[in-house]
Scaffold this active site. Structure first.
Site: not given
Length: 369
Positions: A88, A171, A173, A224, A274
Site C-alpha cells: 500500500e 487503525r 489507513n 482511503n 482504494d
C-alpha cells in the site's frame, strides 16, 4: 515514545512482469454525467483502437486522451516480485530515487532501490497504514492508531500522537502530505469478518508541523485514497465502504474542509476504490481493490476516462515516480485471496511499474514537522 523497529533486506525475485494494455471505459458511473454521456455515445467514435481498448465517452477532450493512450501503448511490469500481504501507499522519493511503501499486514515500511533491486524494510509493532516523506532519511508513519516519525538509519520511531483511543478495533489507513506540509491520514475499523466492516467508525486527521492533531471528519466508513487539486483548493477523498470518491473545498491556510459532494460512485462489480493520485493534468488515478484495475477519473465531472487493467485483482494504490514522473507504480495484495485464486494470480502482492502512459505525475510533498 520511541519504539525499536525490526529491519531487514530482501531481494525481489520470482515471476517476471507481463505486458498488457489499457482500455477506455464504456461509460461513466456518476449519475450527473449519464445524460451527456449517452448523447456522446449516440454519435460514436470512428477511431480504430488497438486490442484492449473499448468505446468511451467521445467528446473531443476524451477522444484526445483515448488516442494518446493508444499511441502510448502502456506496458505493465512487476518490478518488486514478492508476495506482499497488503502492499500500500507507494511514494516516490526523488532525493534518493527510491520507492517507499508499506505492507500493512506485515507491519513493515519498505524502500526499494530500482538500480540494485534491493528492498529494505523496517518492522513496526502494529499494522502500518501509510508512510510519507519527511526530511532525508526520515519519514512520517501511521501505525495502529499512532502517528510517528521514523528514522530509517536507527529504525526508531518517535511517536507524537495517539488517536481513536475509544475505538480499540480501529487503525490508521491511507495518508498523504497536503500542499502546506501537513500530514493527513484516516482511521478505519478492522474487519469483523471477511469483507465486513462496521460503518461510521472512521475519522480523518491532520497532523500539523507542531505535532498538534485536528480531526477534520468523522463517521466515515473506510477513509482511503486522498489528494489535492492542482490549485490546492479542492480535496479528493475516497470512502471505500461507500464505493465513493468525494470532493471538498479545501482551505490550504488552515487545512479545513467544507462543502462535501460526490464526484464518482463506483458499482460493486468494479471493485472498491482504494488509493489514488493525480497527474499533471489534474485527473485522478484510482486503484480499485478486487476490481483488478486503475481507473482515470475526470476531476470535474467524475467521468471514468480510461481503465488500466492489471494482472492481479487486489490492486491497492498507485503513485507516479521515476526520473521524470512518467512511471505509474501500482501496489497490490495477496491477503484475502484463496489458494485457488493465488494459483491463478501468481503475481498477487507484487509491485508493478506502468510505462508508456503518455502522462506525468507530481512529486510527493514532505511533512514539515
Amino acid at each position: 515514545m520511541v519504539w525499536q523497529g525490526q529491519g531487514g533486506t530482501r531481494e525481489g525475485g520470482g515471476r517476471k512482469g507481463v505486458a498488457t494494455t489499457t482500455r477506455c471505459a464504456q461509460r461513466p458511473v456518476c449519475a450527473e454525467s449519464h445524460r451527456a454521456e449517452a448523447s456522446r455515445q449516440e454519435e460514436g467514435c470512428g477511431a480504430a483502437k488497438p486490442q484492449g481498448f473499448m468505446e468511451s465517452a467521445c467528446g473531443p477532450e476524451e477522444l484526445g486522451w483515448a488516442l494518446a493512450w493508444a499511441m502510448a501503448a502502456p506496458r505493465i511490469e512487476a518490478v518488486i516480485r514478492e508476495k506482499h500481504r497488503m502492499g500500500e501507499c507507494p511514494v516516490w522519493e526523488e532525493e534518493t530515487g527510491q520507492l517507499v511503501y508499506v505492507d500493512i499486514n506485515a507491519r513493515t515500511v519498505c524502500r526499494w532501490n530500482p538500480l540494485s533491486g534491493e528492498v529494505q524494510t523496517v518492522g513496526l509493532r502494529d499494522p502500518v497504514g501509510c508512510v510519507a516523506l519527511r526530511r532525508k532519511g526520515s519519514y512520517v508513519v501511521a501505525s495502529g492508531t499512532c502517528l510517528g516519525l521514523l528514522d530509517w538509519e536507527t529504525q526508531q520511531v518517535q511517536w507524537v500522537a495517539r488517536l481513536d483511543q475509544d475505538k480499540p478495533h480501529n487503525r490508521f489507513n491511507d495518508g498523504k502530505v497536503d500542499p502546506a506540509g501537513r500530514f493527513v491520514a484516516g482511521t478505519m475499523p478492522e474487519a469483523s469478518a471477511p469483507g465486513v466492516w462496521e460503518p461510521g467508525q472512521g475519522s480523518l486527521y491532520t497532523l500539523c508541523a507542531d505535532h498538534s492533531v485536528v480531526r477534520q471528519l468523522d463517521q466515515l466508513g473506510i477513509p482511503n485514497g486522498l489528494d489535492w487539486s492542482l490549485d490546492h483548493r479542492t480535496f479528493y477523498h475516497v470512502d471505500s465502504l461507500d464505493y465513493a470518491v468525494r470532493v471538498y473545498d479545501y482551505d490550504v491556510q488552515t487545512g479545513s474542509l467544507a462543502n462535501p459532494r460526490l464526484l464518482c460512485q463506483l458499482e460493486p462489480a468494479q471493485g472498491m476504490p482504494d488509493g489514488l493520485c493525480l497527474d499533471t493534468m489534474g485527473t485522478l488515478w484510482v486503484a480499485c481493490i478486487d476490481g483488478g484495475r486503475v481507473i482515470r477519473v475526470d476531476p470535474e465531472t467524475g467521468t471514468q476516462l480510461c481503465t488500466l487493467e492489471m494482472p492481479v485483482s487486489r490492486v491497492t494504490s498507485c503513485c507516479f515516480g521515476g526520473p521524470d514522473y512518467s512511471d505509474l507504480y501500482v501496489t497490490s495484495a495477496a491477503d484475502g485471496l484463496s489458494l485457488e485464486q493465488l494459483s491463478r494470480e501468481p503475481q498477487a502482492g507484487h509491485v508493478f511499474k506502468v510505462t508508456g502512459l503518455g502522462v506525468r505525475g507530481l512529486a510527493s510533498r514532505p511533512f514539515t514537522g
